[in-house]
Design a protein around this motif. Sequence first.
Motif, PDB file in Angstrom:
ATOM      1  N   ARG A   1       0.831  -1.042  -0.027  1.00 56.84           N
ATOM      2  CA  ARG A   1      -0.025   0.133  -0.084  1.00 56.84           C
ATOM      3  C   ARG A   1       0.915   1.259   0.043  1.00 56.84           C
ATOM      4  NH1 ARG A   1      -2.421  -0.243   5.288  1.00 56.84           N
ATOM      5  NH2 ARG A   1      -0.526  -1.606   5.650  1.00 56.84           N
ATOM      6  N   VAL A   2       0.508   2.088  -0.760  1.00 60.32           N
ATOM      7  CA  VAL A   2       1.149   3.487  -0.714  1.00 60.32           C
ATOM      8  C   VAL A   2       0.139   4.535  -0.812  1.00 60.32           C
ATOM      9  CG1 VAL A   2       1.911   3.350  -3.181  1.00 60.32           C
ATOM     10  CG2 VAL A   2       3.207   4.638  -1.846  1.00 60.32           C
ATOM     11  N   ALA A   3       0.588   5.889  -0.225  1.00 60.34           N
ATOM     12  CA  ALA A   3      -0.226   7.066  -0.619  1.00 60.34           C
ATOM     13  C   ALA A   3       0.818   7.811  -1.310  1.00 60.34           C
ATOM     14  CB  ALA A   3      -0.363   7.862   0.979  1.00 60.34           C
ATOM     15  N   LEU A   4       0.207   8.663  -1.877  1.00 62.68           N
ATOM     16  CA  LEU A   4       1.092   9.794  -2.774  1.00 62.68           C
ATOM     17  C   LEU A   4       0.916  11.202  -2.366  1.00 62.68           C
ATOM     18  CD1 LEU A   4      -0.638   8.699  -6.497  1.00 62.68           C
ATOM     19  CD2 LEU A   4       1.483   7.578  -5.304  1.00 62.68           C
ATOM     20  N   THR A   5       2.252  11.787  -2.157  1.00 69.78           N
ATOM     21  CA  THR A   5       2.251  13.068  -1.647  1.00 69.78           C
ATOM     22  C   THR A   5       3.110  14.061  -2.403  1.00 69.78           C
ATOM     23  OG1 THR A   5       4.260  12.517  -0.409  1.00 69.78           O
ATOM     24  CG2 THR A   5       2.023  12.024   0.645  1.00 69.78           C
ATOM     25  N   PHE A   6       2.738  15.308  -2.535  1.00 70.47           N
ATOM     26  CA  PHE A   6       3.318  16.199  -3.278  1.00 70.47           C
ATOM     27  C   PHE A   6       3.949  17.562  -2.565  1.00 70.47           C
ATOM     28  CE2 PHE A   6       0.126  13.522  -5.503  1.00 70.47           C
ATOM     29  CZ  PHE A   6       0.935  13.228  -6.727  1.00 70.47           C
ATOM     30  N   ASP A   7       5.371  17.784  -2.766  1.00 69.42           N
ATOM     31  CA  ASP A   7       5.902  18.796  -1.929  1.00 69.42           C
ATOM     32  C   ASP A   7       5.894  20.049  -2.660  1.00 69.42           C
ATOM     33  OD1 ASP A   7       6.071  17.082   0.173  1.00 69.42           O
ATOM     34  OD2 ASP A   7       8.135  17.094   0.554  1.00 69.42           O
ATOM     35  N   ASP A   8       6.363  21.007  -1.905  1.00 77.39           N
ATOM     36  CA  ASP A   8       6.699  22.407  -2.376  1.00 77.39           C
ATOM     37  C   ASP A   8       5.532  23.263  -3.216  1.00 77.39           C
ATOM     38  OD1 ASP A   8       8.945  21.472  -1.610  1.00 77.39           O
ATOM     39  OD2 ASP A   8      10.275  21.479  -3.551  1.00 77.39           O
ATOM     40  N   VAL A   9       4.130  23.056  -2.802  1.00 76.74           N
ATOM     41  CA  VAL A   9       3.071  23.567  -3.389  1.00 76.74           C
ATOM     42  C   VAL A   9       3.022  24.962  -2.898  1.00 76.74           C
ATOM     43  CG1 VAL A   9       0.710  23.234  -3.853  1.00 76.74           C
ATOM     44  CG2 VAL A   9       2.135  21.349  -3.419  1.00 76.74           C
ATOM     45  N   PRO A  10       3.137  26.028  -3.774  1.00 76.85           N
ATOM     46  CA  PRO A  10       3.027  25.939  -5.111  1.00 76.85           C
ATOM     47  C   PRO A  10       4.356  25.947  -5.815  1.00 76.85           C
ATOM     48  CG  PRO A  10       2.543  28.148  -4.338  1.00 76.85           C
ATOM     49  CD  PRO A  10       2.549  27.270  -3.507  1.00 76.85           C
ATOM     50  N   ARG A  11       4.631  25.167  -6.471  1.00 80.27           N
ATOM     51  CA  ARG A  11       6.116  24.830  -7.046  1.00 80.27           C
ATOM     52  C   ARG A  11       6.415  25.605  -8.188  1.00 80.27           C
ATOM     53  NH1 ARG A  11      10.104  21.008  -8.850  1.00 80.27           N
ATOM     54  NH2 ARG A  11      11.477  20.442  -7.255  1.00 80.27           N
ATOM     55  N   SER A  12       7.765  26.035  -8.327  1.00 77.85           N
ATOM     56  CA  SER A  12       8.214  26.771  -9.595  1.00 77.85           C
ATOM     57  C   SER A  12       7.751  26.044 -10.955  1.00 77.85           C
ATOM     58  CB  SER A  12       9.622  27.128  -9.373  1.00 77.85           C
ATOM     59  OG  SER A  12      10.183  25.967  -9.400  1.00 77.85           O
ATOM     60  N   ALA A  13       7.490  26.543 -11.907  1.00 74.07           N
ATOM     61  CA  ALA A  13       7.069  25.896 -13.264  1.00 74.07           C
ATOM     62  C   ALA A  13       8.182  24.999 -13.766  1.00 74.07           C
ATOM     63  CB  ALA A  13       6.831  27.024 -14.401  1.00 74.07           C
ATOM     64  N   GLY A  14       7.579  24.122 -14.449  1.00 70.30           N
ATOM     65  CA  GLY A  14       8.240  22.970 -14.960  1.00 70.30           C
ATOM     66  C   GLY A  14       8.863  23.208 -16.568  1.00 70.30           C
TER      67      GLY A  14
END
Length: 316
Positions: free
Chosen positions: A26-39
């Motif tokens: 099992r795994v949860a997804l997490t996203f850091d640095d929001v709002p992040r610089s543009a890609g």
Amino acid sequence: MSSRTVLSLCLILLVGVPSAALAEKRVALTFDDVPRSAGAFLSPDERTARIIAALEESGVEQAAFFVNPGNLSTADGANGDAHISAYVAAGHVIANHSFSHPHLRTSDVETYLADIDRAEAWLKGREGYRPWFRFPYLDEGGRDLDKRDAIRADLAARGLRNGYVTADGSDWHLEQLTLDAKAAGKTINMTQLARLYIGAQLSALEYHDQLARDTIGRSPAHVLLMHETDLAALFLPELVDEMRKQGWTIIAAEEAYADPIAAEQPDVPYAYGTLIGSMAWERDVPPPAYPLWMSTDMMSLLFDRRVVEKAAETED
Ligand SMILES: [Zn+2]
């Protein structure tokens, strides 16, 4: 059915199959640095819209977004407030990643806490808020164990829990390589980029799952560290498909942080990195073979060889 088979079945019923053998991954997804610089490919507006659509399309009901409110005043952070609200409206949760993303190693405790509090003042009371703090750079104080312990106590006093990760596929590095290649005018093979991105995330998960099984005898609810990147926006459905093919179930961030390992506060000489890594170190568990992707140098090499189009290189 032979008597031996019957005997085996009885033994299994009596003794029980080890739960780790049966438990799904099992795994949860997490996203850091929001709002992040543009890609390299999308505007931050497009990126958020695509991440939300990708999570929905993939049936991911609750991801966690770790916010740096300090980024809201940057050019790329324009509309960041609306992006964060949009994640929450889509069923996801938000938490503290500090105001300005400092290193704990190079901060004093007082300044570091003030930065956490500044982020907390922005976050608390907002819909979707969860009382989790993710250390920027996964830096929990390095060798300064007094500082580590002071912050642990101060987080607890604030009712904040460690928003730890159990697996890290260095997605930020691949995003940076892509930005650099794009800025240098190189042509990017998107199929190969997707493969590298997905391979790195899965490899990190499998590595840390094996390390966890070796350390605690079971597969815990994992927390995968990712960032709010274009690569996530573009490749999430494919990544989640591949995860499921490899036997992973995507769970809510809240479910992951309800795992008993959330109570662990490993005492190791260097406070940094994944929770599983520190727990293994604390218990003297030898790590499994290191996958190629775990080294950012190796990832750079693979990126140069596979993702940057050879046709573009020969034009120089
Ligand atoms: Zn960060």
